[in-house]
Design an enzyme around this catalytic site. Structure first.
Site, PDB file in Angstrom:
ATOM      1  N   ASP A 141      64.667   9.463  40.435  1.00 23.66           N
ATOM      2  CA  ASP A 141      63.345   9.146  40.180  1.00 23.66           C
ATOM      3  C   ASP A 141      62.631  10.322  39.566  1.00 23.66           C
ATOM      4  O   ASP A 141      62.945  11.300  39.647  1.00 23.66           O
ATOM      5  CB  ASP A 141      62.553   8.529  41.218  1.00 23.66           C
ATOM      6  CG  ASP A 141      62.588   9.621  42.466  1.00 23.66           C
ATOM      7  OD1 ASP A 141      63.510  10.065  42.749  1.00 23.66           O
ATOM      8  OD2 ASP A 141      61.288   9.959  43.120  1.00 23.66           O
ATOM      9  N   GLU A 157      62.882  10.592  45.583  1.00 27.99           N
ATOM     10  CA  GLU A 157      62.817  11.827  46.240  1.00 27.99           C
ATOM     11  C   GLU A 157      61.302  12.262  46.166  1.00 27.99           C
ATOM     12  O   GLU A 157      60.977  13.054  46.984  1.00 27.99           O
ATOM     13  CB  GLU A 157      63.702  12.795  45.770  1.00 27.99           C
ATOM     14  CG  GLU A 157      63.775  14.296  46.093  1.00 27.99           C
ATOM     15  CD  GLU A 157      62.867  15.088  45.562  1.00 27.99           C
ATOM     16  OE1 GLU A 157      62.765  16.322  46.064  1.00 27.99           O
ATOM     17  OE2 GLU A 157      62.043  14.721  44.472  1.00 27.99           O
TER      18      GLU A 157
END
Length: 484
Positions: A80, A147
């Site tokens: 991400d 994350e």
């Protein structure tokens, strides 16, 4: 500015895969498509793979000839990215591909964050997995999700099937720096119930803009301004001099990005326009005195919207909100004098918004000392609940403590020294890395984090150094070639 061309680079395939990844929307919470892309990559090459319900992906490539008895290497990055864009941009992170631009050594995205954090890690690992010429031990690649919003992928992933006891994390942003420890942290979500009443007065919109921003861990130590923190100061200053009601407050879009913009709508019951303008001018002057070096483009503006009848927060509710925004701590809370003044504990109110029934915000809290993190979180809980609000905690992640002895660090240090003629910098950082979860899940895991030069991450000015990626690639090939 040149067209995208990687001819002549040993890392050409790294950039090929990076461009492929940038064409896929992959903001935090929107990782299914990029996760499936990695699965298809593995399946097309006959590699062993596994995808879980969190969209984490694990891919295994067996050792090349001559490395069958070498210990496996775990390579890790996250899928991400932080999604920030220029004010007023129509760019849609849920469907639009990033528009990449290369300007000399800089690679960036037009008008948005680049996602070099951590797309370049994924691209490097894919290039290693596809190669038939790279000498390497068994490679166990792990791509985690979300994350940037709490490390939920790393928190929930099952690593029991992996065999590696050494790991290279590729989520660092400074070439030649080996990170061997990091802060723990988490999110504190607060909510203040909204109490509303219809009022009549002069509507004014205030905006704080032009701030530098940056990563709330790596760049919090610069002690620059936060637009949300300044909004609290603005409301407090106005409340000392004028009678108004609050329609809305907003600022920031990511908990781990220092807010660069904030806005409030206020209804003045007895507008004293010239005096209000004088207060604003003095505030801006004071802020530039404090933050001129870190935020030279800082701006404070207002616009009158005319006489209105609007639903506003009640006087009492507005005063409680102002108290919270003014007194909530921000930025560096403590430093470690034993480590050259490195930030030890900090927090960032990265999201502030007004909903129909409440005002809410999200803090990102970090500390290299668990006791200090707990104390800071309790401080936020106590203040919020005392004023009638509620608090939720989520995304707590552990600190990664530095190992006294590391064979992997020794191997990588020697390889770096031989290739570059320089000594790497060995450090712990204040930002959070997923290594803490991996160390907790894999007993005895030996871990080092590295990466290329990436500048101003989590901002629309994010830039990736092409030459630094090239040097990182060559370095990693040497590390894998040497094994243990």
């Amino acid at each position: 500015m040149s067209k995208l061309s990687w001819n002549g680079l040993q890392s050409e395939r790294v950039f090929f895969w990076f461009c492929q990844l940038c064409a896929i929307p992959h903001g935090s919470g929107n990782t299914k498509q990029i996760s499936d892309f990695c699965v298809n990559f593995a399946a097309e090459r006959g590699l062993e793979w596994e995808q879980d319900s969190w969209n984490n992906v694990m891919i295994v490539k067996e050792a090349s000839a001559g490395y069958e008895t070498a210990p496996a290497m775990l390579l890790q990055g996250h899928l991400d990215m932080v999604c920030e864009k220029e004010k007023g941009s129509s760019f849609d992170f849920t469907k639009d591909p990033l528009e990449l631009v290369r300007d000399g050594d800089d690679l960036f995205a037009k008008g948005t964050t680049l996602g070099g954090d951590d797309g370049i890690a994924v691209a490097v690992i894919l290039a290693l997995l596809e190669s038939n010429t790279v000498a390497h031990p068994r490679l166990e690649a792990v791509f985690t999700t979300d994350e940037e919003t709490g490390m939920t992928g790393a928190q929930n992933i099952d690593l029991s099937r992996l065999t590696a006891t050494r790991m290279i994390n590729l989520d660092s942003e400074q070439e030649g720096v080996f990170t061997v420890g990091c802060a723990g942290g988490g999110h504190v979500n607060w909510h203040l119930p909204g109490e509303w009443k219809q009022e009549t007065g002069e509507l004014a919109v205030f905006e704080i803009s032009g701030l530098t921003g940056g990563h709330s861990g790596m760049e919090i130590g610069r002690e620059g301004a936060s637009a949300v923190s300044l909004l609290g100061k603005l409301l407090f200053a106005l409340g000392q001099n004028f009678s108004f009601r609050i329609l809305s407050v907003s600022g920031g879009t990511q908990s781990n990005a220092i807010p660069i913009f904030a806005q409030t709508q206020l209804l003045f019951l007895q507008p004293e326009k010239e005096e209000i303008q004088r207060v604003l001018a003095q505030l801006k002057q004071d802020w530039l005195c404090s933050y001129g070096a870190t935020d030279p483009q800082l701006d404070l503006t207002m616009m009158w919207e005319g006489r209105r009848e609007e639903m506003c927060l009640t006087k009492d509710c507005g005063e409680r909100l102002i108290f919270l925004l003014y007194h909530y701590p921000y930025g560096v809370i403590s430093r470690d004098t034993a480590l050259g003044g490195m930030v030890k504990t900090s927090l960032n109110l990265g999201i502030l918004r007004t909903e129909q029934e409440k005002i809410e915000g999200v803090f990102c809290v970090r500390s290299n000392v668990e006791a200090e993190k707990k104390d800071l979180v309790n401080h936020l809980i106590s203040m919020t609940e005392y004023l009638g609000g509620t608090v939720e905690r989520e995304g707590d992640y552990p600190a990664w403590e530095r190992q006294k002895e590391s064979r992997l660090q020794e191997l990588m240090t020697k390889a770096y020294r031989d290739i570059s003629g320089k000594e790497p910098v060995i450090e712990t950082i204040h930002a959070g890395l997923e290594c803490g979860y991996f160390v907790d899940k894999i007993p005895g895991l030996d871990c080092v984090s590295v990466g290329p030069n990436i500048f101003e991450i989590h901002t629309i000015r994010e830039r990736l150094s092409v030459s630094s990626v090239e040097r990182l690639w060559i370095f990693l090939l040497e590390v894998l070639k040497r094994g243990f």
